[in-house]
Design an enzyme around this catalytic site. Sequence first.
Site, PDB file in Angstrom:
ATOM      1  N   HIS A 301       9.134  -3.379  -7.500  1.00  0.00           N
ATOM      2  CA  HIS A 301       9.887  -4.518  -6.976  1.00  0.00           C
ATOM      3  C   HIS A 301      10.647  -4.082  -5.744  1.00  0.00           C
ATOM      4  O   HIS A 301      11.120  -2.946  -5.680  1.00  0.00           O
ATOM      5  CB  HIS A 301      10.868  -5.047  -8.034  1.00  0.00           C
ATOM      6  CG  HIS A 301      11.328  -6.429  -7.754  1.00  0.00           C
ATOM      7  ND1 HIS A 301      12.379  -6.693  -6.924  1.00  0.00           N
ATOM      8  CD2 HIS A 301      10.837  -7.626  -8.165  1.00  0.00           C
ATOM      9  CE1 HIS A 301      12.531  -8.009  -6.844  1.00  0.00           C
ATOM     10  NE2 HIS A 301      11.615  -8.599  -7.574  1.00  0.00           N
ATOM     11  N   ASP A 358       6.496 -10.201 -14.081  1.00  0.00           N
ATOM     12  CA  ASP A 358       5.120 -10.641 -14.283  1.00  0.00           C
ATOM     13  C   ASP A 358       4.351  -9.780 -15.274  1.00  0.00           C
ATOM     14  O   ASP A 358       3.221 -10.119 -15.639  1.00  0.00           O
ATOM     15  CB  ASP A 358       4.380 -10.643 -12.934  1.00  0.00           C
ATOM     16  CG  ASP A 358       4.983 -11.654 -11.976  1.00  0.00           C
ATOM     17  OD1 ASP A 358       5.306 -12.765 -12.432  1.00  0.00           O
ATOM     18  OD2 ASP A 358       5.143 -11.334 -10.788  1.00  0.00           O
TER      19      ASP A 358
HETATM   20  N1  CMC Z   1       1.460   0.472  -8.199  1.00  0.00           N
HETATM   21  C1  CMC Z   1       1.372   1.656  -7.559  1.00  0.00           C
HETATM   22  N2  CMC Z   1       2.182   2.056  -6.559  1.00  0.00           N
HETATM   23  C2  CMC Z   1       3.136   1.195  -6.180  1.00  0.00           C
HETATM   24  C3  CMC Z   1       3.298  -0.058  -6.779  1.00  0.00           C
HETATM   25  C4  CMC Z   1       2.417  -0.414  -7.836  1.00  0.00           C
HETATM   26  N3  CMC Z   1       2.525  -1.599  -8.427  1.00  0.00           N
HETATM   27  N4  CMC Z   1       4.321  -0.706  -6.187  1.00  0.00           N
HETATM   28  C5  CMC Z   1       4.806   0.122  -5.250  1.00  0.00           C
HETATM   29  N5  CMC Z   1       4.081   1.274  -5.228  1.00  0.00           N
HETATM   30  C6  CMC Z   1       4.335   2.438  -4.383  1.00  0.00           C
HETATM   31  C7  CMC Z   1       3.819   2.201  -2.962  1.00  0.00           C
HETATM   32  O1  CMC Z   1       2.488   2.623  -2.807  1.00  0.00           O
HETATM   33  C8  CMC Z   1       4.788   3.021  -2.159  1.00  0.00           C
HETATM   34  O2  CMC Z   1       4.411   4.378  -2.289  1.00  0.00           O
HETATM   35  P1  CMC Z   1       4.669   5.416  -1.053  1.00  0.00           P
HETATM   36  O3  CMC Z   1       6.166   5.535  -0.946  1.00  0.00           O
HETATM   37  O4  CMC Z   1       3.978   6.677  -1.465  1.00  0.00           O
HETATM   38  O5  CMC Z   1       4.064   4.779   0.160  1.00  0.00           O
HETATM   39  C9  CMC Z   1       6.130   2.854  -2.895  1.00  0.00           C
HETATM   40  O6  CMC Z   1       5.744   2.598  -4.255  1.00  0.00           O
HETATM   41  C10 CMC Z   1       6.979   1.715  -2.380  1.00  0.00           C
HETATM   42  O7  CMC Z   1       6.181   0.534  -2.392  1.00  0.00           O
HETATM   43  P2  CMC Z   1       6.232  -0.592  -1.302  1.00  0.00           P
HETATM   44  O8  CMC Z   1       4.915  -1.298  -1.270  1.00  0.00           O
HETATM   45  O9  CMC Z   1       6.751  -0.051  -0.014  1.00  0.00           O
HETATM   46  O10 CMC Z   1       7.353  -1.541  -1.935  1.00  0.00           O
HETATM   47  P3  CMC Z   1       7.662  -3.020  -1.518  1.00  0.00           P
HETATM   48  O11 CMC Z   1       9.079  -3.218  -1.811  1.00  0.00           O
HETATM   49  O12 CMC Z   1       7.192  -3.299  -0.134  1.00  0.00           O
HETATM   50  O13 CMC Z   1       6.718  -3.876  -2.496  1.00  0.00           O
HETATM   51  C11 CMC Z   1       5.930  -4.996  -4.415  1.00  0.00           C
HETATM   52  C12 CMC Z   1       7.166  -4.448  -3.672  1.00  0.00           C
HETATM   53  C13 CMC Z   1       6.419  -5.821  -5.596  1.00  0.00           C
HETATM   54  C14 CMC Z   1       5.144  -5.896  -3.481  1.00  0.00           C
HETATM   55  C15 CMC Z   1       5.073  -3.805  -4.897  1.00  0.00           C
HETATM   56  O14 CMC Z   1       5.791  -3.016  -5.816  1.00  0.00           O
HETATM   57  C16 CMC Z   1       3.763  -4.270  -5.540  1.00  0.00           C
HETATM   58  O15 CMC Z   1       2.777  -4.464  -4.819  1.00  0.00           O
HETATM   59  N6  CMC Z   1       3.727  -4.457  -6.886  1.00  0.00           N
HETATM   60  C17 CMC Z   1       2.549  -4.990  -7.552  1.00  0.00           C
HETATM   61  C18 CMC Z   1       2.518  -6.502  -7.409  1.00  0.00           C
HETATM   62  C19 CMC Z   1       3.557  -7.166  -8.273  1.00  0.00           C
HETATM   63  O16 CMC Z   1       3.697  -6.866  -9.446  1.00  0.00           O
HETATM   64  N7  CMC Z   1       4.255  -8.153  -7.681  1.00  0.00           N
HETATM   65  C20 CMC Z   1       5.268  -8.947  -8.411  1.00  0.00           C
HETATM   66  C21 CMC Z   1       6.645  -8.646  -7.921  1.00  0.00           C
HETATM   67  S1  CMC Z   1       7.949  -9.230  -9.006  1.00  0.00           S
HETATM   68  C22 CMC Z   1       7.819 -10.935  -9.134  1.00  0.00           C
HETATM   69  C23 CMC Z   1       7.744 -11.654  -7.857  1.00  0.00           C
HETATM   70  O17 CMC Z   1       8.352 -11.344  -6.856  1.00  0.00           O
HETATM   71  O18 CMC Z   1       7.036 -12.651  -7.853  1.00  0.00           O
END
Ligand code: CMC
Length: 424
Positions: A301, A358
Amino acid sequence: MTEKATLHLNGNDYELDVVVGTEGEVGIDTLKLRANTKAITLDPGYGNTGSCTSAITFIDGENGVLHYRGYPIAQLAEKVSFEEVAYMIVWGELPTQAQLDAFKVQLDEQAMLPTGIYDLIKTFPRDAHPMGMTQAVCAALESYSAPDADTNTHIISFIAKFKAITAALYRHAKGEPIIYPTSGLSYAGDFLKMMYARPGNDYEIDTAVEAAMNKLLILHVDHEQNCSASTVRMVGSSQASLYASISAGVGALWGPLHGGANQRVLEMLDSIKNDDDRTTADYVAMAKDRDSGFRLMGFGHRVYKNYDPRARILKAATDEVLNKLGVKDPLLSIAKELEQAALEDDYFVQRKLFPNVDFYSGIIYRALGIPVNMFTVMFALGRLPGWIAQWKELSDDPKARIYRPRQIYIGETKRDVPAIGERG
Ligand code: CMC
């Protein structure tokens, strides 16, 4: 706490105001930054950018805290109805008994969809994704709303109708006749009846299912400036209507990184179950490998760097609902195994990646008989009052300005247009 921040830029010092919220959150006010310094802030993804001040929802992501209008989410999920939370999130305070009674009457009076909306729903292909249809129906509702009605009338009508829209889309997809709203039921109960009643038959609402639905809706009501709420505000900031703004919010929610994740979680758990070649550990390994293109859906998140409090409540509710309904879902064990494996893994620990809202919601929706492609519409059903509150807060703010970010241009500098034969 200092009340000013100093920016040193191009040999000059500039003083910037500091804004401190009621929970101690600190923001550097950059409203005059460009006018005074010619520089802008650059923050792709807006991870460090406050787009507004807001009195609706507070999140402390480091400590896994979520309050709606000051009330902790766990108390709301246990103690009140979705109608009370919807009222509070939009108008600021929990309703008195008299206010709640009046609100429920208004919801009942406005619950029926215009015939044109039922007709519109019938025109969609039955296998179309329900989020696309939801977006279209939200926008179309404007055409059927009284142009001179006041904002509160539009708001109540929208909340009242959204459960009928959701249920009508479900029944349309199944080729079943539409069931109309019934007065005197709870929001969750009427929704369940419109989903599952057979025409002409009395439908007995299972109180355990109704309570679970009520909780699910409350947990999704608002989440401050997330992608869809910001979209609603962005569109609303041009003074577009409530309907146009919410329709845009539905589109933003649809994506798999936001609300669309609940559908993807179920699909992921299902593929793990049906995969004879790979174990849960293999999926965890894949999620850690950037090149795999695979992420653990329902994990991570932008704001929570601790267990999402909604996921904690939902995990407990999943056990409770499945037990009450006597459902044994193999996907629940896979989810728990996956969570355990991830929580013990350095990659997830270091990045503070925990299950989000989720991760478990889909297993409950599935136990309640909701099809996987409807999961994100269920999220929207709960989220509607939150979007409305965000839109209303912006619309009521006399100082609100159109959302219009800037950019740092990195393209070609000025050049002359060549004749067609001189290109390439
Ligand atoms: N699985 C594997 N690695 C992950 C995941 C994941 N679900 N989420 C984040 N990471 C890693 C990412 O690769 C990055 O690694 P590094 O630092 O080595 O590059 C690090 O963690 C930070 O991730 P980010 O993508 O920069 O984080 P963000 O804040 O931009 O993204 C997110 C947040 C929710 C989009 C992301 O965690 C994600 O894609 N999660 C899976 C999709 C998901 O479950 N979304 C629902 C979010 S909660 C409800 C809502 O908002 O609707």
